[in-house]
Scaffold this active site. Structure first.
Site, short mmCIF file in Angstrom:
data_model
loop_
_atom_site.label_atom_id
_atom_site.label_comp_id
_atom_site.label_asym_id
_atom_site.label_seq_id
_atom_site.Cartn_x
_atom_site.Cartn_y
_atom_site.Cartn_z
CE LYS A 159 3.17 3.40 3.26
NZ LYS A 159 3.29 3.40 4.70
CG LEU B 34 8.22 2.56 4.77
CD1 LEU B 34 7.78 1.27 4.10
CD2 LEU B 34 7.02 3.46 5.03
CD GLU C 196 10.11 1.83 10.34
OE1 GLU C 196 9.98 2.81 9.62
OE2 GLU C 196 9.83 0.67 9.97
CE1 TYR D 260 1.11 -0.29 4.39
CE2 TYR D 260 0.04 1.86 4.38
CZ TYR D 260 0.88 0.93 4.99
OH TYR D 260 1.46 1.24 6.20
N1 PDD Z 1 2.91 5.24 7.65
N2 PDD Z 1 7.59 3.87 8.94
C1 PDD Z 1 6.45 3.17 8.95
C2 PDD Z 1 6.44 1.82 9.60
C3 PDD Z 1 5.28 3.72 8.39
O1 PDD Z 1 4.13 3.01 8.39
C4 PDD Z 1 5.33 5.02 7.82
C5 PDD Z 1 4.13 5.65 7.18
C6 PDD Z 1 6.56 5.72 7.84
C7 PDD Z 1 6.70 7.09 7.23
O2 PDD Z 1 6.65 7.06 5.81
P1 PDD Z 1 6.12 8.31 4.98
O3 PDD Z 1 6.95 9.47 5.38
O4 PDD Z 1 6.32 7.93 3.57
O5 PDD Z 1 4.65 8.53 5.35
C8 PDD Z 1 7.66 5.10 8.39
C9 PDD Z 1 1.73 5.61 6.92
C10 PDD Z 1 1.44 7.06 6.91
C11 PDD Z 1 0.56 4.75 7.38
O6 PDD Z 1 0.75 3.55 7.44
O7 PDD Z 1 -0.52 5.27 7.61
#
Ligand code: PDD
Length: 286
Positions: free
Chosen positions: A147, A203, A179, A33
């Site tokens: 992801k 991620l 993270e 996703y």
């Molecule tokens: N989450 N690490 C993890 C495990 C994440 O699920 C996310 C993002 C990030 C940050 O990635 P980005 O900057 O591309 O949003 C890091 C999204 C927003 C979610 O699952 O809703």
């Protein structure tokens, strides 16, 4: 405007969108996703999100059901069907519907789903005061760079934070920072911005990249390396970053003040730079 979703080639009311129970996304969590923030009706860093989607699809050996120009058209179409200026577009691709068997089915058609909701960024108070976070052991799998919709570990970990009244759970694996359950984490020590390197344990956040670009532009020294737990616990500043949280300071970690217990000066510089950058990019796109 009713809440419109996209499913396998058609737009329809979200409440009417249905997938068969044998969809491998439902049965196995076999899918990937993206979450794309939309500011002033313009998707932010869409090419980068589509590149990461391709990377995730490659990692799970699933062909991309659409070209980048198809995705771009569809995302913009979905945004146009919603009233809000700032939105959060969610898109998901699964390996499709097939008789339950762990090995890949032959000839299944990927399921493509998209929806949009209002983008909820942190309230002013959280930006100004910082937020509480807790810590936990990172027991997720070894492909955290994908992801994947298989988010059970992330959900279990985030629930710990929710029950502790915290906003995020900061994770350590083998004594080092990885993270958080749904965000990347940065550390500030002696004016320097530290981040864990991009590898299979985190991620590759789109916001992570924006933060690094803005830090470089602001002349903030950056070091990407393994960060021992002790350096996190004794940090001057700690931030979480994501598409919805943007850049948010951590005020307390496991109930103990981070630095002065309030967002620090490097955070304020970077947060302001992020807000200006967002607006500038959107003006240029107009
Ligand atoms: N989450 N690490 C993890 C495990 C994440 O699920 C996310 C993002 C990030 C940050 O990635 P980005 O900057 O591309 O949003 C890091 C999204 C927003 C979610 O699952 O809703």
């Amino acid at each position: 405007m009713s809440d419109t979703a996209y499913l396998n080639g058609e737009f329809l009311p979200l409440a009417e969108a249905r997938i068969p129970v044998l969809d491998r996304g439902f049965i196995f969590g076999d899918g990937v996703y993206e979450v794309i923030p939309v500011y002033s009706r313009r998707p932010f860093r869409l090419p980068e999100h589509l590149r990461r989607l391709q990377r995730s699809l490659d990692a799970i050996r699933l062909g991309n059901p659409m070209t980048d120009s198809d995705w771009t058209r569809l995302v913009n179409d979905l945004v146009a069907r919603h009233a809000g200026e700032d939105q959060s577009v969610y898109l998901q691709v699964t390996r499709g519907v097939a008789k339950r068997d762990h090995a890949f089915p032959s000839g299944a058609k990927p399921t493509v789903f998209m929806m949009s909701s209002p983008l909820v960024t942190p309230p002013r108070e959280q930006v100004e005061q910082g937020v509480p976070c807790i810590t936990a052991t990172d027991y997720r799998w070894l492909k955290c760079d994908v992801k994947s919709v298989s988010l059970l570990a992330n959900c279990l970990l985030r629930q710990l934070a929710a029950e502790a009244g915290a906003v995020e759970v900061v994770l350590f694996r083998d004594g080092c920072l990885t993270e958080a359950s749904a965000s990347n984490v940065f550390v500030v020590r002696n004016g320097k911005l530290l981040g864990p390197p991009k590898n299979h344990l985190i991620l590759p956040g789109i916001t992570y990249d924006v933060v690094l670009e803005l830090a470089a532009a602001k002349g903030i020294a950056v070091e990407l390396r393994a960060i021992p737990e002790q350096e996190v616990r004794s940090a001057d500043e700690l931030w979480v970053t994501s598409s919805s949280k943007e850049v948010l300071a951590v005020a307390t970690l496991d109930g103990k003040a981070v630095g002065g217990g309030r967002p620090g000066p490097v955070f304020r510089t970077l947060h302001q730079a992020f807000q200006e950058f967002k607006r500038k990019v959107m003006r240029q796109a107009a």
